[in-house]
Each structure stands twice: as structure tokens, then as C-alpha cells.
Design a protein around this motif. Structure first.
Motif, mmCIF file in Angstrom:
data_model
loop_
_atom_site.group_PDB
_atom_site.id
_atom_site.type_symbol
_atom_site.label_atom_id
_atom_site.label_comp_id
_atom_site.label_asym_id
_atom_site.label_seq_id
_atom_site.Cartn_x
_atom_site.Cartn_y
_atom_site.Cartn_z
ATOM 1 N N VAL A 174 34.895 48.751 12.423
ATOM 2 C CA VAL A 174 34.210 49.660 13.191
ATOM 3 C C VAL A 174 35.352 51.033 13.212
ATOM 4 C CG1 VAL A 174 33.645 51.021 15.506
ATOM 5 C CG2 VAL A 174 33.002 48.449 15.007
ATOM 6 N N LEU A 230 32.744 52.855 17.951
ATOM 7 C CA LEU A 230 31.393 52.505 18.840
ATOM 8 C C LEU A 230 31.478 51.182 20.188
ATOM 9 C CD1 LEU A 230 28.138 52.313 16.527
ATOM 10 C CD2 LEU A 230 28.646 50.368 18.449
ATOM 11 N N TYR A 244 31.472 43.529 17.511
ATOM 12 C CA TYR A 244 32.265 44.674 18.822
ATOM 13 C C TYR A 244 33.531 44.460 18.904
ATOM 14 C CZ TYR A 244 27.222 46.310 19.281
ATOM 15 O OH TYR A 244 25.889 47.272 19.065
ATOM 16 N N ARG A 269 22.897 43.104 17.465
ATOM 17 C CA ARG A 269 22.986 43.546 15.836
ATOM 18 C C ARG A 269 23.118 44.602 14.987
ATOM 19 N NH1 ARG A 269 21.806 38.169 15.908
ATOM 20 N NH2 ARG A 269 20.099 38.405 15.071
ATOM 21 N N ASN A 329 22.224 47.421 16.209
ATOM 22 C CA ASN A 329 22.943 49.160 17.153
ATOM 23 C C ASN A 329 24.496 49.176 15.967
ATOM 24 O OD1 ASN A 329 20.994 49.522 18.030
ATOM 25 N ND2 ASN A 329 22.304 48.829 20.766
ATOM 26 N N LEU A 330 24.735 48.057 15.651
ATOM 27 C CA LEU A 330 26.104 47.964 14.616
ATOM 28 C C LEU A 330 26.144 48.406 13.540
ATOM 29 C CD1 LEU A 330 28.882 47.766 16.446
ATOM 30 C CD2 LEU A 330 29.119 45.357 15.772
#
Length: 273
Positions: free
Chosen positions: A3, A17, A41, A238, A240-241
């Protein structure tokens, strides 16, 4: 998945994120955070008032991930504002999380009628000076609150975490942040689903084959916001990433900008005490 990060005004880098746990019961939080860490994350956002700092801490401890790879945020609740009370509340949060320092500590609301946020900020500045927090920030502060804070502050807040989504774009506040080197972090980035049927969003979802939620998260990222979506469903966590393999055009960004309509899912900071 790597990220991207955003550099704060003190040089600390925050993942753009992250994963939020608002309204997740403590007993469900450990599983949700474990799923988020497994998905990739590394930034976890909680708060004292959520009642789930211990659940976050259990997931972090069990993950086996090096502390230096994690970015952990929690927040000072309104009832704990004031200089001495802030220091005590910080100690309690740190103990619940099972950590020896925090990456980011936020004053959760300005609660202007109580007029304690400047005293609370002095305590937060002390925690930063002592190395117990890597970065200091606020949440839900409006321009007037920030101006008043900056009149006496030694530290400029690194972050202001605010309600922000296509229905509530907070242009004046974001401009103030840009002027003063404060990073904008969005809570309720999907407006609890209320913006997912916006025509501008659904049209982009149709073009890209992405979900409406992924489109909105991508909009945030292209604006430069830090964003912390919440879910307890592993597949949604998952999904949303998975927002780094497509781009919105300038016209699409402008179309979403036209969705602003003063849509609040939470209280107004000027009146919440």
C-alpha cells in the motif's frame, strides 16, 4: 500487496489505505483485524470509545508481524479531555492495545462547549516529545477549531480525521489542511453505503468492472486522502484493498465531485459535545 504511504508533516509515513474497526464488537475485532493483516493491511485505526482496543491488541500480538511494519492509531475520548486526564487515558489505551508506543494519537472530537481541546493537545504534545507517539493529530476538527488550536500549539497536527466521502467533500476544510501541511484522513469513506448508488459512481463501476465501493475508495486515493474503510467480511476486507490496479480519469473525478450534497452520517463537530 504494498500500500502506498503518505508522508506526514514530521516525516513519519502512514499507509494511505488502512483498516477501521468502528462499531465492531471487541469479541469480533480480533478476527476482523487478523483477516485484514492477512490481506495486507498494515494500518489499523481504533479508538477508546469503540471498546475494542483489546481485540485489536490480541490480533496484533498473534500476527507475528514486526512492530515496525504496523501503524496503529487510537483516539482520546471526549470524557477524558484535559491535560492530566489525557495522559491517563493514553496510558489506558496503550495498555489495552498491549503496545509500548502508538504511531498516531488523535483527539477524537473538539467538543467546543467543553473547551478542553487545547489542554488535551498540550498533553498530546508531551507524549510526542517523550517518544510515546510517533505522530499527533486530531479528528473532526473544523477550520475554526484548528485555528484556535494553532494559536497556542507547538506542534501542528499531522492528521485531521474527518467524515469525508462523495456526499460530504469538505472542500474548505481540505484546503485549510493543504495550507497547513495537515493530512486529510477520511472516516465513513463510503458514507455507510449511502453514496454507492450515486450515478457518477455506478457509471465508473460499469466501465471498470470494479465495485462501487472500490470506485469510491479509488476517488479518495487520487485526491490524496488517507482512508480507513471498515468491514468484518473477509471477502470485502480483501476487495477494499484491491484498488491499485485502475485509475479514474479527470472527467470521472469531476463527475464524482458533483455528488457533494452535505450528507452527514455522523454528528456535526460544532454541535457534538
Amino acid at each position: 500487496m504494498t500500500v502506498p504511504t503518505v508522508k506526514l508533516n514530521n516525516g513519519v509515513e502512514i499507509p494511505q489505505l488502512g483498516f477501521g474497526v468502528f462499531q465492531v464488537p471487541d469479541q469480533e475485532t480480533t478476527a476482523a483485524v487478523t483477516a485484514a493483516l492477512a490481506a495486507g493491511y498494515r494500518s489499523i485505526d481504533t479508538a477508546a470509545i469503540y471498546g475494542n482496543e483489546a481485540g485489536v491488541g490480541r490480533a496484533l500480538a498473534a500476527s507475528g508481524l514486526p512492530r515496525g511494519e504496523l501503524f496503529v492509531t487510537t483516539k482520546l475520548w471526549n470524557a477524558d479531555q484535559g491535560y492530566d486526564a489525557t495522559l491517563r487515558a493514553f496510558d489506558a489505551s496503550l495498555a489495552a492495545l498491549g503496545l509500548d508506543h502508538l504511531d498516531l494519537y488523535l483527539i477524537h472530537w473538539p467538543t467546543p462547549a467543553r473547551d478542553l481541546y487545547r489542554d488535551s493537545w498540550r498533553a498530546v504534545e508531551r507524549l510526542a516529545a517523550e517518544g510515546r507517539i510517533r505522530a499527533a493529530g486530531v479528528s473532526n476538527f473544523q477550520p475554526a477549531h484548528l485555528r484556535r488550536l494553532l494559536d497556542t500549539a507547538e506542534l501542528v497536527p499531522a492528521v485531521n480525521q474527518i467524515e469525508l466521502h462523495p456526499g460530504l467533500q469538505q472542500a474548505e476544510l481540505r484546503a485549510f489542511h493543504a495550507e497547513h501541511g495537515i493530512v486529510t484522513e477520511a472516516w465513513s469513506p463510503l458514507a455507510q453505503g449511502a453514496v454507492l448508488a450515486d450515478p457518477a459512481v455506478t457509471a465508473i463501476a460499469d466501465r471498470t468492472g470494479k465495485s462501487a465501493a472500490q470506485v469510491v475508495l479509488r476517488w479518495h486515493l487520487q485526491l490524496g486522502n488517507v482512508v480507513i474503510p471498515k468491514s468484518v467480511t473477509p471477502a470485502r476486507i480483501r476487495q477494499n484493498l484491491d484498488v491499485f490496479d485502475f485509475t479514474l480519469t479527470g472527467d470521472e473525478m469531476a463527475a464524482i465531485a458533483g455528488s457533494d450534497r452535505d450528507l452527514r452520517t455522523g454528528p456535526h463537530p460544532d454541535r457534538f459535545n
